[in-house]
Motif scaffolding. Structure first.
Motif, short mmCIF file in Angstrom:
data_model
loop_
_atom_site.label_atom_id
_atom_site.label_comp_id
_atom_site.label_asym_id
_atom_site.label_seq_id
_atom_site.Cartn_x
_atom_site.Cartn_y
_atom_site.Cartn_z
N ALA A 38 6.20 51.40 15.19
CA ALA A 38 5.48 51.60 16.45
C ALA A 38 4.18 52.35 16.17
CB ALA A 38 6.35 52.39 17.43
N CYS A 39 3.05 51.66 16.30
CA CYS A 39 1.74 52.28 16.06
C CYS A 39 1.26 52.98 17.32
CB CYS A 39 0.72 51.22 15.64
SG CYS A 39 0.97 50.65 13.97
N ASP A 40 1.91 54.11 17.63
CA ASP A 40 1.56 54.83 18.85
C ASP A 40 0.40 55.78 18.59
OD1 ASP A 40 3.50 53.54 20.41
OD2 ASP A 40 5.06 54.89 19.69
N LYS A 70 4.19 47.35 15.85
CA LYS A 70 4.20 47.26 17.31
C LYS A 70 2.95 47.93 17.86
CE LYS A 70 6.85 49.88 20.25
NZ LYS A 70 6.09 50.34 21.42
N GLY A 118 1.41 49.10 21.35
CA GLY A 118 1.81 49.34 22.73
C GLY A 118 0.61 49.54 23.63
N ASP A 144 3.52 45.07 22.72
CA ASP A 144 4.48 45.64 23.67
C ASP A 144 3.75 46.06 24.95
OD1 ASP A 144 6.59 47.04 24.87
OD2 ASP A 144 6.40 48.78 23.55
N PRO A 202 14.67 50.24 19.75
CA PRO A 202 14.08 51.55 19.41
C PRO A 202 15.18 52.62 19.38
CG PRO A 202 13.31 50.74 21.56
CD PRO A 202 14.49 49.91 21.16
N VAL A 251 12.74 49.27 15.97
CA VAL A 251 11.38 49.76 16.22
C VAL A 251 11.37 51.25 15.90
CG1 VAL A 251 9.59 50.15 17.95
CG2 VAL A 251 10.99 48.07 18.04
N GLY A 264 9.03 54.69 15.29
CA GLY A 264 7.72 55.33 15.43
C GLY A 264 7.62 56.58 14.59
#
Ligand code: C5P
Length: 233
Positions: free
Chosen positions: A8-10, A32, A34, A59, A178, A208, A210
């Motif tokens: 997850a590339c948050d 991912k 978002g 996402d 996740p 998933v 992060g």
């Protein structure tokens, strides 16, 4: 069926994202993107990451009238993403419209998975705010079945629900999960967590992950550990 670890590339900027991705010199993880990153940088971030050779789960959790979702999905499909999602609560008409929009002229399309009930929703808020009286487990499984009947490829769910989803909707119905943490890692704000190994045993197809990777001292090592535990151990 393909199984993989999705990072997850948050991040809130392209700069932070590329600083992170530049650490990966030999592998091209499935990523991912978002709302945070997409709203910050727009579709160009998807094109740039795709051009670097990564698979992308976009996402954006669409939920609108069928016609709007269909046209929006056509735009996302043109970005050549590999997976995208919507809310199952948009109902069958919205999900079938989404599939139509996603399908390219050559018949190919990204995988489409549905969010059932967000894991931040509990039974009390469902009853109070949404007037849904059934137990949350039953609601999640029902939404999964509606998504399956609409022709979707799978659902986003907790690893703890993956086995039940497969029992109800078939082994080929994809579970994207996740809430994964290393046994010796920080749980953070996630409540019902499992390890990569346990997620595999429970039947997750894609995990998933992060912060256990993005906030690790050595993200590449953390990713490789995740892959090893999920796919090999
Ligand atoms: O950092 P962490 O591993 O908790 O990140 C999990 C990712 O999965 C985040 O991008 C979060 O928004 C997403 N997610 C989740 N739970 C859901 C659906 C999505 O944690 N039910």
């Amino acid at each position: 069926m393909a199984k993989d670890v999705i990072i997850a590339c948050d991040f809130n900027s392209a700069q932070k994202t590329f600083e992170f991705l530049n650490k990966f010199t030999t592998v091209k993880p499935f990523l991912k993107i978002g709302m945070e990153l997409y709203y910050a940088e727009g579709p160009s971030i998807v094109r740039e990451i795709k051009a670097r050779g990564h698979k992308i789960f976009l996402d954006l959790k669409l939920h609108d009238i069928p016609n709007t979702v269909k046209k929006s999905m056509a735009v996302l499909s043109n970005l050549d993403v590999d997976m995208c999602n919507l809310h199952a609560s948009g109902t069958t008409a919205m999900m079938t419209a989404a599939l139509e929009g996603l399908t390219r002229a050559d018949g190919t399309r990204p995988l489409l998975v549905a969010v059932t009930q967000l894991t931040s929703t509990d039974e009390e808020s469902m009853r109070r705010d949404l007037l849904i009286e059934k137990p949350i487990d039953e609601v999640v499984m029902h939404y999964a079945e509606v998504a399956k009947n609409a022709g979707l490829d799978g659902v986003v769910c907790s690893p703890l629900e993956a086995g039940k989803v497969h029992a109800r909707c078939g082994e080929g119905f994809v579970t994207v999960t996740p809430g994964v943490r290393f046994a010796d890692g920080d749980v953070g704000d996630q409540k019902r967590v499992t390890t990569p190994k346990k997620a595999r045993e429970l039947g997750s197809d894609y995990i998933v992950v992060g912060r256990p990777i993005t906030a690790a001292e050595d993200p590449v090592k953390a990713y490789e550990r995740c892959v090893k535990e999920f796919l090999e151990d």
